[in-house]
Design a protein around this motif. Sequence first.
Motif, PDB file in Angstrom:
ATOM      1  N   TYR A   1       0.918   4.079  -3.168  1.00  0.00           N
ATOM      2  CA  TYR A   1       0.035   5.362  -2.908  1.00  0.00           C
ATOM      3  C   TYR A   1       1.044   6.382  -2.323  1.00  0.00           C
ATOM      4  O   TYR A   1       0.985   6.551  -1.599  1.00  0.00           O
ATOM      5  CB  TYR A   1      -0.713   5.374  -1.506  1.00  0.00           C
ATOM      6  CG  TYR A   1      -2.245   4.456  -2.018  1.00  0.00           C
ATOM      7  CD1 TYR A   1      -3.532   4.963  -2.720  1.00  0.00           C
ATOM      8  CD2 TYR A   1      -2.694   3.199  -1.574  1.00  0.00           C
ATOM      9  CE1 TYR A   1      -4.408   3.894  -2.928  1.00  0.00           C
ATOM     10  CE2 TYR A   1      -3.769   1.923  -1.531  1.00  0.00           C
ATOM     11  CZ  TYR A   1      -4.486   2.615  -2.175  1.00  0.00           C
ATOM     12  OH  TYR A   1      -5.384   2.362  -2.759  1.00  0.00           O
TER      13      TYR A   1
ATOM     14  N   THR B   1      -9.367  -3.351  -3.816  1.00  0.00           N
ATOM     15  CA  THR B   1     -10.278  -4.030  -3.322  1.00  0.00           C
ATOM     16  C   THR B   1     -11.357  -3.308  -2.130  1.00  0.00           C
ATOM     17  O   THR B   1     -12.064  -3.410  -1.948  1.00  0.00           O
ATOM     18  CB  THR B   1     -10.520  -5.154  -3.416  1.00  0.00           C
ATOM     19  OG1 THR B   1      -9.362  -5.826  -2.711  1.00  0.00           O
ATOM     20  CG2 THR B   1      -9.802  -6.103  -5.336  1.00  0.00           C
TER      21      THR B   1
ATOM     22  N   LEU C   1      -6.541  -3.756   3.743  1.00  0.00           N
ATOM     23  CA  LEU C   1      -6.992  -3.734   5.195  1.00  0.00           C
ATOM     24  C   LEU C   1      -7.423  -4.298   6.586  1.00  0.00           C
ATOM     25  O   LEU C   1      -7.115  -4.153   7.396  1.00  0.00           O
ATOM     26  CB  LEU C   1      -6.720  -1.422   5.508  1.00  0.00           C
ATOM     27  CG  LEU C   1      -5.510  -1.143   4.516  1.00  0.00           C
ATOM     28  CD1 LEU C   1      -5.826   0.980   5.213  1.00  0.00           C
ATOM     29  CD2 LEU C   1      -4.183  -1.330   5.641  1.00  0.00           C
TER      30      LEU C   1
ATOM     31  N   ASN D   1       0.676  -1.000  -0.153  1.00  0.00           N
ATOM     32  CA  ASN D   1       0.113  -0.387  -0.299  1.00  0.00           C
ATOM     33  C   ASN D   1       0.690   1.543   0.076  1.00  0.00           C
ATOM     34  O   ASN D   1       0.314   2.164  -0.899  1.00  0.00           O
ATOM     35  CB  ASN D   1      -0.869   0.428   1.956  1.00  0.00           C
ATOM     36  CG  ASN D   1      -2.351  -0.555   0.672  1.00  0.00           C
ATOM     37  OD1 ASN D   1      -2.871  -0.974  -0.272  1.00  0.00           O
ATOM     38  ND2 ASN D   1      -2.645  -0.931   2.376  1.00  0.00           N
TER      39      ASN D   1
HETATM   40  P1  ADP Z   1      -6.714  -0.812  -1.817  1.00  0.00           P
HETATM   41  O1  ADP Z   1      -5.545  -0.698  -1.796  1.00  0.00           O
HETATM   42  O2  ADP Z   1      -7.332  -2.437  -2.418  1.00  0.00           O
HETATM   43  O3  ADP Z   1      -8.055  -0.445  -2.434  1.00  0.00           O
HETATM   44  P2  ADP Z   1      -6.782  -1.244   0.916  1.00  0.00           P
HETATM   45  O4  ADP Z   1      -7.709  -2.280   2.411  1.00  0.00           O
HETATM   46  O5  ADP Z   1      -5.430  -1.799   1.526  1.00  0.00           O
HETATM   47  O6  ADP Z   1      -7.509  -1.589  -0.182  1.00  0.00           O
HETATM   48  O7  ADP Z   1      -6.731   0.118   1.363  1.00  0.00           O
HETATM   49  C1  ADP Z   1      -7.569   1.331   1.297  1.00  0.00           C
HETATM   50  C2  ADP Z   1      -8.156   2.133   1.283  1.00  0.00           C
HETATM   51  O8  ADP Z   1      -6.895   3.012   2.237  1.00  0.00           O
HETATM   52  C3  ADP Z   1      -7.002   2.587   0.201  1.00  0.00           C
HETATM   53  O9  ADP Z   1      -8.364   2.241  -1.255  1.00  0.00           O
HETATM   54  C4  ADP Z   1      -6.455   3.767   0.368  1.00  0.00           C
HETATM   55  O10 ADP Z   1      -7.259   4.679  -0.028  1.00  0.00           O
HETATM   56  C5  ADP Z   1      -6.008   4.204   1.567  1.00  0.00           C
HETATM   57  N1  ADP Z   1      -4.884   3.224   1.840  1.00  0.00           N
HETATM   58  C6  ADP Z   1      -3.881   2.606   2.418  1.00  0.00           C
HETATM   59  N2  ADP Z   1      -2.988   2.282   2.250  1.00  0.00           N
HETATM   60  C7  ADP Z   1      -2.356   4.136   2.320  1.00  0.00           C
HETATM   61  C8  ADP Z   1      -1.265   4.767   1.843  1.00  0.00           C
HETATM   62  N3  ADP Z   1      -0.162   4.112   2.517  1.00  0.00           N
HETATM   63  N4  ADP Z   1      -0.855   6.172   1.935  1.00  0.00           N
HETATM   64  C9  ADP Z   1      -2.674   6.596   1.193  1.00  0.00           C
HETATM   65  N5  ADP Z   1      -3.945   6.380   0.940  1.00  0.00           N
HETATM   66  C10 ADP Z   1      -3.918   4.894   2.240  1.00  0.00           C
END
Ligand code: ADP
Length: 270
Positions: free
Chosen positions: A164, A219, A223, A160
């Motif tokens: 991101y 998806t 998290l 992630n």
């Molecule tokens: P996905 O990445 O498949 O959308 P996750 O459950 O891993 O699903 O993350 C959920 C949301 O949290 C992401 O869509 C993103 O908006 C945000 N996110 C997670 N990690 C980060 C990060 N390191 N920096 C910024 N936003 C993040």
Amino acid sequence: ARQIGHDLGAALMTARALESERALVRELKQLDDYRSQLIATMSHELRTPLAVIAGNLEMLGTLDLEAVAMMHHAAMTRGSDRMKKVVDDLLMLARVSNPRYPLATVPVDVRDITLEVVELIETSARAKQLTVELALEPTDLVVPGDPTELDRLIGNLVSNAVKYTPAGGTVTVEVALGTDEVVIRVSDNGMGISEEDQAGLFGAFFRTTNPEALAQPGTGLGLAIVATIVERHEGSVAVQSELGAGTTFTVGLPLAHSRKGTPVPGVPAP
Ligand code: ADP
């Protein structure tokens, strides 16, 4: 007699209320079991045909294809890779959300698995011109846990951070010894997460409204998997973030489980 009748009536009403509450809890539990079973069966059934598609695509890729066919081949490979990730995430979430699924508790060196995760992600980080910094405590950091699950936990946080954080950014992964726990910290100076989004972040299928983050494929399961694995290991997870500045996820994994009560060979008592 009237007082006794009144008391009896009140007791009967309480008993009925309790019974309907229990029935509701039973129904909710059945629904939850049904949902987990549905996800597990669907993902399992999707896996086999997907493996056939991926295998055939791989074989086609070894042939001498014309330029147009190569273009279609590349698009299909991207599609099947993405579908595989979704199915894998769904299966993993169904697995770790099932309280009857046993935790394979063995001694796990958190530094080793972190190192493996970072090595695996380095190619995609470099392709994005990101710097990955690693700060590992110089001693063994062993916790009782399930190696596959802990690998996925750290992998999801690090991927992630890479996903991101725009080109030129930095991702830092730290593993340190805290009080009674091993602390894993994954930080980036990327897009950040608004306070509003931070509240729903660990729910299944959560996706932000931030268009910059939404441009990345996802998806919303990563998290949710992280939070469930942390819970199964009796640990903690916290997020600190500022939109446009960056994000830090901090995970604490206890050096010994309190509830299980059974010492794991090779894991020192806290
Ligand atoms: P996905 O990445 O498949 O959308 P996750 O459950 O891993 O699903 O993350 C959920 C949301 O949290 C992401 O869509 C993103 O908006 C945000 N996110 C997670 N990690 C980060 C990060 N390191 N920096 C910024 N936003 C993040």
